[in-house]
Design a protein around this motif. Structure first.
Motif, PDB file in Angstrom:
ATOM      1  N   GLY A 169      -2.148   4.021   4.520  1.00  0.00           N
ATOM      2  CA  GLY A 169      -3.255   4.210   3.411  1.00  0.00           C
ATOM      3  C   GLY A 169      -4.527   3.811   4.348  1.00  0.00           C
ATOM      4  O   GLY A 169      -5.735   3.938   3.946  1.00  0.00           O
ATOM      5  N   LEU A 174      -3.582  -1.026  -0.340  1.00  0.00           N
ATOM      6  CA  LEU A 174      -2.146  -0.617  -0.821  1.00  0.00           C
ATOM      7  C   LEU A 174      -1.154  -1.804  -0.867  1.00  0.00           C
ATOM      8  O   LEU A 174      -0.754  -2.545  -1.658  1.00  0.00           O
ATOM      9  CB  LEU A 174      -1.795   0.554  -0.291  1.00  0.00           C
ATOM     10  N   LEU A 245       5.882  -0.299   2.323  1.00  0.00           N
ATOM     11  CA  LEU A 245       5.297  -0.665   0.821  1.00  0.00           C
ATOM     12  C   LEU A 245       6.518  -1.207   0.121  1.00  0.00           C
ATOM     13  O   LEU A 245       6.238  -1.997  -0.523  1.00  0.00           O
ATOM     14  CB  LEU A 245       4.965   0.927   0.270  1.00  0.00           C
TER      15      LEU A 245
END
Length: 381
Positions: A169, A174, A245
């Motif tokens: 990102g 994030l 993530l």
């Protein structure tokens, strides 16, 4: 699907609002920096480093690319650094790092603005040696899980920080948001997002009025894709971002656990030379058919990463309803929807600029400033 929206600006403003403003002279953060990589991101780091001179004492001690290096016992002027690097010594990665020495008076930070596997392989070593590492390079933590665990263990052993905000990102909050949710006792249920600025732009632009290959040529001309667009269209970059993530969310996935759809025609995948503009015309007919099919159902095509509540992970092109939050991305913006026990019915939606040298450089130096600010302060003379 409705969503709770957090933009990058709101998140950063919230961070800045915590606590009273310190006395600038007493709290001016300090750090010694080695910058690896002087491409578009590295040059943007130098520009921003110069602009931060009034608020932070960040001394550039060395910079290097694959050919030459420049280092100094004192500070290198970021404005003149690129010109001086042209007359620098032959590249030597470990000598560039050694300029930071063994002192602990101020934080010592390696900034990795490369996409080099060789540089990424050194991250754990540097962390164990007491050097902080700040990176936009995803290769150390976006591949096999053992490498990611080695980096985290090295940071603990060296009492150092691994700044990875720029890996997904381009500095949107994030990873910070996912980790904050977990730290607050929340459990991540699912993640979905458009996290490729280049592919996001391509499929927001590809509307059928011209071939996909023409859109790809424009994206390349604008600097949105890598010189060899297979790096963007293969889906590997999306896989790495999804792994980073999902691991931050507490799930130990391996690369093979992610189903990846490559948009690179099979005949072009293993070629040594980069495909030509004419080669990419192989994409036009199949992608036009997919676009036409999506439009017949009132839908759009978007490049999406997805980790669902059954533990399934995928990266590839999806057909979305026009009112889906992920379908609303424009330009190179990124959008990620996070469902957790707190945000179970309305996902937390984080959106904003997700690509570009300037925002990536800002994310790298935000991590450097965070490291510097956490160190003991030195009163200016």
């Amino acid at each position: 699907m409705s969503a709770v929206v957090a933009t990058a600006a709101i998140a950063r403003a919230g961070d800045a609002a915590v606590g009273a403003a310190p006395d600038i002279e007493d709290a001016k953060p300090r750090a010694d920096i080695v910058l690896l990589g002087v491409g578009t991101v590295g040059r943007a780091v130098l520009t921003r480093l110069s602009a931060l001179a009034d608020v932070a004492d960040l001394r550039l001690r060395a910079l290097a690319n694959t050919r030459t290096r420049l280092q100094s016992a004192d500070a290198i002027d970021p404005v003149a650094a690129i010109e001086r690097l042209r007359d620098g010594e032959a590249a030597d990665l470990q000598r560039s790092i050694a300029v930071l020495g063994a002192q602990d008076a101020v934080p010592r930070v390696v900034v990795d603005a490369t996409a080099s596997a060789d540089v990424a392989a050194c991250h754990a070593l540097w962390l164990r040696q007491g050097l902080h590492v700040v990176t936009a390079n995803k290769l150390a933590i976006g591949g096999v899980a053992a490498n990611e665990r080695a980096v985290r263990a090295a940071a603990r052993a060296g009492a150092t920080v691994y700044g990875d905000s720029a890996t997904v990102g381009a500095g949107l909050p994030l990873l910070r948001s996912v980790r904050a949710l977990r730290a607050g006792g929340d459990r991540i249920l699912s993640l979905a997002g458009v996290v490729s600025g280049s592919l996001g732009w391509l499929f927001a632009t590809f509307d059928g009025t011209r071939p996909f290959s023409a859109c790809l040529r424009e994206a390349h001309a604008r600097g949105f894709t890598e010189p060899d667009a297979r790096a963007d269209l293969s889906g590997e970059d999306m896989r790495r971002k999804l792994l980073i993530l999902v691991r931050a969310a507490g799930f130990a996935l391996e690369p093979d656990d992610v189903t990846v759809e490559s948009l690179v025609p099979e005949a072009l995948r293993d070629r040594a030379a980069a495909p030509t503009d004419a080669d990419w015309e192989r994409c036009d007919e199949p992608l036009q058919r997919r676009l036409d099919s999506a439009r017949r159902h009132g839908r759009v095509l978007r490049p999406v990463i997805r980790f669902d509540d059954h533990g399934r992970a995928r990266a590839g092109l999806e057909t979305l309803d026009r009112d889906d939050p992920l379908a609303q991305s424009r330009g190179c913006d990124n959008r990620v929807a996070i469902r957790s026990t707190r945000y179970a019915t309305r996902p937390l939606l984080i959106e904003g600029p997700g690509a570009g040298a300037e925002v990536t450089a800002a994310a790298l130096l935000d991590d450097v400033l965070s490291i510097a600010a956490s160190a003991p302060k030195h009163r200016s003379a």
